[in-house]
Design a protein around this motif. Structure first.
Motif, PDB file in Angstrom:
ATOM      1  N   THR A   1      -6.456   4.791  17.058  1.00  0.00           N
ATOM      2  CA  THR A   1      -7.372   5.116  15.968  1.00  0.00           C
ATOM      3  C   THR A   1      -7.011   4.423  14.662  1.00  0.00           C
ATOM      4  N   GLY A   2      -5.997   3.576  14.648  1.00  0.00           N
ATOM      5  CA  GLY A   2      -5.597   2.884  13.432  1.00  0.00           C
ATOM      6  C   GLY A   2      -6.545   1.750  13.092  1.00  0.00           C
ATOM      7  N   ARG A   3      -6.836   1.590  11.796  1.00  0.00           N
ATOM      8  CA  ARG A   3      -7.751   0.550  11.337  1.00  0.00           C
ATOM      9  C   ARG A   3      -7.269  -0.043  10.014  1.00  0.00           C
ATOM     10  N   PHE A   4      -7.569  -1.350   9.817  1.00  0.00           N
ATOM     11  CA  PHE A   4      -7.321  -2.041   8.555  1.00  0.00           C
ATOM     12  C   PHE A   4      -8.664  -2.485   7.985  1.00  0.00           C
ATOM     13  N   ASN A   5      -8.745  -2.559   6.656  1.00  0.00           N
ATOM     14  CA  ASN A   5      -9.951  -3.021   5.993  1.00  0.00           C
ATOM     15  C   ASN A   5      -9.553  -3.633   4.647  1.00  0.00           C
ATOM     16  N   ASN A   6     -10.365  -4.560   4.126  1.00  0.00           N
ATOM     17  CA  ASN A   6     -10.176  -5.123   2.788  1.00  0.00           C
ATOM     18  C   ASN A   6      -8.813  -5.767   2.586  1.00  0.00           C
ATOM     19  N   PHE A   7      -8.421  -6.654   3.495  1.00  0.00           N
ATOM     20  CA  PHE A   7      -7.160  -7.387   3.383  1.00  0.00           C
ATOM     21  C   PHE A   7      -7.193  -8.334   2.191  1.00  0.00           C
ATOM     22  N   GLU A   8      -6.071  -8.392   1.457  1.00  0.00           N
ATOM     23  CA  GLU A   8      -5.934  -9.317   0.337  1.00  0.00           C
ATOM     24  C   GLU A   8      -4.485  -9.760   0.242  1.00  0.00           C
ATOM     25  N   ALA A   9      -4.282 -11.048   0.001  1.00  0.00           N
ATOM     26  CA  ALA A   9      -2.944 -11.578  -0.256  1.00  0.00           C
ATOM     27  C   ALA A   9      -3.079 -12.605  -1.361  1.00  0.00           C
ATOM     28  N   ALA A  10      -2.189 -12.572  -2.327  1.00  0.00           N
ATOM     29  CA  ALA A  10      -2.268 -13.528  -3.429  1.00  0.00           C
ATOM     30  C   ALA A  10      -0.874 -13.826  -3.958  1.00  0.00           C
ATOM     31  N   ASP A  11      -0.696 -15.076  -4.352  1.00  0.00           N
ATOM     32  CA  ASP A  11       0.567 -15.543  -4.885  1.00  0.00           C
ATOM     33  C   ASP A  11       0.745 -15.015  -6.306  1.00  0.00           C
ATOM     34  N   LEU A  12       1.936 -14.564  -6.639  1.00  0.00           N
ATOM     35  CA  LEU A  12       2.200 -14.063  -7.993  1.00  0.00           C
ATOM     36  C   LEU A  12       2.359 -15.202  -8.988  1.00  0.00           C
ATOM     37  N   ALA A  13       2.700 -16.405  -8.513  1.00  0.00           N
ATOM     38  CA  ALA A  13       2.931 -17.548  -9.399  1.00  0.00           C
ATOM     39  C   ALA A  13       1.646 -18.290  -9.734  1.00  0.00           C
ATOM     40  N   ALA A  14       0.612 -18.125  -8.933  1.00  0.00           N
ATOM     41  CA  ALA A  14      -0.622 -18.873  -9.145  1.00  0.00           C
ATOM     42  C   ALA A  14      -1.354 -18.373 -10.389  1.00  0.00           C
TER      43      ALA A  14
END
Length: 173
Positions: free
Chosen positions: A139-152
């Protein structure tokens, strides 16, 4: 160290981050009180898909959120968050893990949850998501994934549902 053999990982396969300092954020939900879900950073290149190496911030329903260092799929607890405030439900919980230098910080629904913790085992690697003990976590689900560089200065990539996407993900178990 704890290491169930059937953790499942979704790892980044797109354009590498500009630096090793970045965050991974995702909404998670599970109606199973025993199966953790969350965001991970710094899965080293070349460790193979069978090994879930890196840092992971997991929320464990009916327990608490925890920050782990993972090596060869075995989890070593680094710190814990607020106990007893997370319960299994159909409501998504936002989890975010930020790795900046050797400092790792987890937040839940925008609020600090695990204290900034220092560990320098993994200096580089790609973003990933983890679903623990998959055999019982249907029943586990992921939604709205985001990854971003802190230096950019400005994040790059496509927006999907208002979230940044800079590449692809490869699902494996």
């Amino acid at each position: 160290a704890q290491g169930p053999s059937d953790d499942y990982v979704v790892r980044w396969t797109g354009t590498p981050m500009a630096s090793a300092d970045y965050y991974v954020e995702v909404d998670c939900v599970t109606s199973n009180n025993e199966r953790p879900l969350g965001a991970g950073t710094r899965k080293p290149a070349g460790t193979g898909d069978a090994n879930s190496d890196g840092y992971v911030y997991l929320y464990e329903p009916a327990v608490q959120a925890k920050l782990y260092r993972v090596a060869d799929s075995a989890r070593t607890l680094l710190t814990t968050g607020t106990a007893g405030v997370i319960s299994a439900s159909t409501t998504y919980i936002n989890t975010r893990l930020e790795s900046n230098g050797s400092t790792h910080t987890g937040t839940r629904d925008g609020a600090a949850d695990v204290a900034a913790t220092t560990d320098a085992t993994y200096a580089t690697g790609v973003p990933f998501l983890m679903m623990g003990d998959f055999g019982g976590n249907t029943t586990g689900r992921f939604n709205n994934f985001e990854a971003a560089d802190l230096a950019a200065a400005d994040p790059e990539g496509s927006l999907i549902g208002g979230k940044l996407l800079r590449g692809g993900l490869l699902i494996h178990g």
